[in-house]
Design an enzyme around this catalytic site. Structure first.
Site, PDB file in Angstrom:
ATOM      1  CG  HIS A 185      -1.707 -25.477   9.348  1.00 45.02           C
ATOM      2  ND1 HIS A 185      -1.276 -25.388   8.084  1.00 45.02           N
ATOM      3  CD2 HIS A 185      -0.984 -25.510  10.106  1.00 45.02           C
ATOM      4  CE1 HIS A 185       0.616 -25.418   8.346  1.00 45.02           C
ATOM      5  NE2 HIS A 185       0.136 -24.982   9.361  1.00 45.02           N
ATOM      6  NE  ARG A 292       3.072 -38.930  25.297  1.00 47.41           N
ATOM      7  CZ  ARG A 292       1.190 -39.290  25.512  1.00 47.41           C
ATOM      8  NH1 ARG A 292       0.807 -37.907  25.928  1.00 47.41           N
ATOM      9  NH2 ARG A 292       1.245 -40.836  25.551  1.00 47.41           N
ATOM     10  CD  GLU A 426       6.750 -45.677  30.116  1.00 50.04           C
ATOM     11  OE1 GLU A 426       5.901 -45.247  28.827  1.00 50.04           O
ATOM     12  OE2 GLU A 426       7.764 -44.689  29.800  1.00 50.04           O
ATOM     13  CG  ASP A 450       5.270 -48.054  26.073  1.00 49.34           C
ATOM     14  OD1 ASP A 450       5.149 -48.080  24.920  1.00 49.34           O
ATOM     15  OD2 ASP A 450       5.525 -46.548  26.104  1.00 49.34           O
ATOM     16  NE  ARG A 460       2.938 -47.004  22.106  1.00 50.37           N
ATOM     17  CZ  ARG A 460       2.856 -46.149  22.648  1.00 50.37           C
ATOM     18  NH1 ARG A 460       3.859 -46.316  24.163  1.00 50.37           N
ATOM     19  NH2 ARG A 460       2.433 -44.592  22.812  1.00 50.37           N
ATOM     20  CB  CYS A 497       0.534 -40.265  32.330  1.00 52.04           C
ATOM     21  SG  CYS A 497       1.613 -41.345  32.043  1.00 52.04           S
TER      22      CYS A 497
HETATM   23  C1  PEP Z   1       2.489 -44.389  27.288  1.00 52.40           C
HETATM   24  O1  PEP Z   1       3.435 -45.010  27.038  1.00 52.40           O
HETATM   25  O2  PEP Z   1       1.454 -44.906  28.036  1.00 52.40           O
HETATM   26  C2  PEP Z   1       2.908 -43.092  27.432  1.00 52.40           C
HETATM   27  C3  PEP Z   1       1.756 -42.021  28.233  1.00 52.40           C
HETATM   28  O3  PEP Z   1       3.348 -43.000  27.636  1.00 52.40           O
HETATM   29  P1  PEP Z   1       4.322 -42.349  25.986  1.00 52.40           P
HETATM   30  O4  PEP Z   1       2.358 -43.145  24.672  1.00 52.40           O
HETATM   31  O5  PEP Z   1       4.194 -41.469  25.671  1.00 52.40           O
HETATM   32  O6  PEP Z   1       4.940 -43.829  25.579  1.00 52.40           O
HETATM   33 MG    MG Z   2       5.259 -44.421  27.557  1.00 53.71          MG
END
Ligand code: PEP
Ligand code: MG
Length: 537
Positions: A185, A292, A426, A450, A460, A497
């Protein structure tokens, strides 16, 4: 000079006197013979707690925002938790005083939640303790509070939600807490208040600290007590520069995102829940480029119903009031695990049963989500995109499924609007096949997190591989160029994104490549707009 470290949750530098907050330790009344009288006292205190929390809920919603207010709403619900109430009743029947029963049952429940694996459930441990302590405070008289009379740096073990909402916010320059996480919080509040803060700080709550000059460096995750002259001078300069920079960014509020060369790019925000829309709009995002949606499935013990999903999406659409919204369908699996999905343990979850692979094989999961999305589209513009795509065949299956959902809703007389269909790019397969894929959909959004992981074959999540995880790798950049070229060749738009979209060292490159949209964390929007507006491209 004394110094130490903590985990930074918001950047910036603050300088001021330390204010050490310690919770009042109360002596509780001991065992008691009259169980009926104690139960009555407990019931009355519970109703007083409900009235207090309801008042605080409204105040918080007005003054801080929906997200913090919801924390209090959770506590209001906990007041009616049957297991908690039964626990208290049993203790009182066994001779405990009302206050003892309220606290000890609260402590036991809180410990049980803290031991759960799910971070959302773990975070509820503090809410239970907070709710129970409120009842104890009411029963014993006395009140917790802050006596800050001048601006300062608040140092505490941890702060409960009730404490955070009572903080004298105009006097707080920074927070340092010994506990807490980046999603606690206090961390959320620090980000909303835009003040540098550290959690999990290595600091003793020594009474001697009170009033001493302190510095919090939220960039580096460091604090200093009684800094020497050189540190004070360097940090004062850093603070002033950070403040001046933030002020300069304000000049980009409400300004079109157009480069010097006249290139326009849409600048949207990535969010995880309906509560984040306010933050996105406060940060001047032009809409939401990535919702998301899996976050609506996390932190609970059963699937959300179609109705719950619909209400969530509708709330986002309505708050955005005509601005664009892209909902990404469920991307559970790999790093985002949910017990009630009953997924088997996999050797290699990032390459496993995740994202669209679950949706295409579990209609019972996909149907309610797609119905909810189509229903929400009756209330404003909405696009939907699908994660982890690798083939044209998958996209055709998805489109057929969407057609079925539309037909179902039409037959039931349920209204829905136009929904643009897009895919996330991705996987290297999707990037390589992007020309063919572009013939099937209306937009692409590149998930660089990804895409980088799969292109470089680097997990990652694995911090050990950080030195090899090169998001600027020429292979990734070459794929990014291919994707946007193929999108445009087929007349559709393309955005980014993933985290790379916010990397200002690449903004000009993305403009030159021809990207139409960047969707980033809300706090990066103004900085990125400045970068675009100053670009010669
Ligand atoms: C990504 O893979 O770049 C993405 C935006 O999705 P996430 O990070 O939720 O896997
Ligand atoms: Mg992703």
């Amino acid at each position: 000079m004394q110094q130490g470290t903590g985990r930074p949750v918001f950047s910036g530098v603050a300088i001021g006197p330390a204010y050490v907050y310690r919770r009042e330790q109360r002596e509780l009344p001991g065992a008691c013979g009259d169980a009926a009288a104690e139960q009555k006292k407990f019931d009355a205190a519970r109703e007083t707690a409900r009235a207090q929390l309801t008042g605080l809920f409204e105040k918080t919603r007005r003054e801080i925002g929906e997200e913090q207010a919801m924390i209090l709403d959770v506590q209001i619900m906990m007041l009616d938790d049957m297991d908690y109430l039964d626990g208290v009743r049993d203790m009182i029947a066994g001779g405990a005083s009302a206050a003892q029963a309220a606290r000890e049952t609260g402590d036991a429940f809180s410990a049980a939640f803290a031991a759960l694996e799910d971070p959302y459930m773990q975070a509820r441990a503090v809410d239970i303790r907070d709710m129970a302590e409120r009842i104890v405070t009411i029963l014993c008289g006395g009140k917790s509070g802050f006596s800050m009379t001048a601006p300062g740096i608040l140092v505490a073990e941890d702060l409960t939600p009730s404490e955070t909402v009572q903080l004298p916010k105009d006097k707080i320059l920074a927070f340092i807490t010994r506990q807490g996480s980046s999603n606690s919080h206090i961390a959320i509040l620090a980000r909303i208040m835009n003040i540098p803060s550290l959690v999990q700080a290595q600091i003793a709550l020594d009474p001697e600290l009170e009033g001493k000059q302190m510095i919090v460096d939220g960039f580096e995750g460091r604090y200093y007590v009684e800094p020497d002259e050189a540190t004070l001078a360097a940090m004062t300069q850093k603070r002033d520069e950070a403040q001046a920079y933030r002020l300069r960014l304000e000049a980009y509020r409400g300004v079109p995102t157009v480069s010097v060369g006249g290139r326009r790019i849409k600048l949207l925000a990535n969010i995880g829940s309906p509560e984040d829309v306010k933050t996105a709009l406060d940060c001047d995002a032009e809409g939401v480029g990535l919702l998301r949606s899996e976050f609506m499935y996390l932190g609970r013990s059963s699937f959300p119903t179609e109705e719950e999903l619909f209400e969530g999406y509708r709330s986002v659409v309505e708050q955005l009031a005509g601005r664009p919204l892209v909902i990404r369908t469920l991307d559970i699996g790999a790093d985002k695990q949910v017990d009630y999905f009953g997924l088997e343990k996999e050797e290699n979850p990032a390459l496993g049963y995740r994202g669209i692979r679950i949706c295409l094989t579990r209609e019972d999961i996909f149907r309610p989500q797609m119905r909810a999305i189509y229903r929400a589209s009756a209330f404003g513009p909405l696009s939907v995109m699908f994660p982890m795509i690798i083939s044209v065949e998958e996209v055709r299956r998805i489109k057929a499924f969407c057609g079925k959902i539309q037909a179902e809703l039409a037959a039931e007389g349920v209204p829905f609007g136009e929904v643009e269909l897009g895919i996330m790019i991705e996987t290297p397969a999707a990037a390589i096949m992007s020309r063919e894929l572009a013939k099937e959909v209306q937009f692409f959004s590149v998930g660089t997190n990804d895409l980088t992981q799969y292109t470089l074959a680097i997990d990652r999540q694995n911090a050990k591989l950080d030195e090899f995880y090169d998001a600027h790798h020429p292979a990734v950049l070459a794929l990014l160029q291919t994707i946007v070229d193929n999108a445009h060749a087929e007349g559709i738009w393309a955005g980014i994104c993933g985290e790379l979209g916010a990397d200002i060292s690449l903004t000009e490159t993305f403009l030159r490549m021809g990207y139409d949209e960047l969707s980033v964390s809300p706090s990066r929007v103004l900085e990125l707009r400045k970068k675009v507006c100053e670009s010669e491209v």
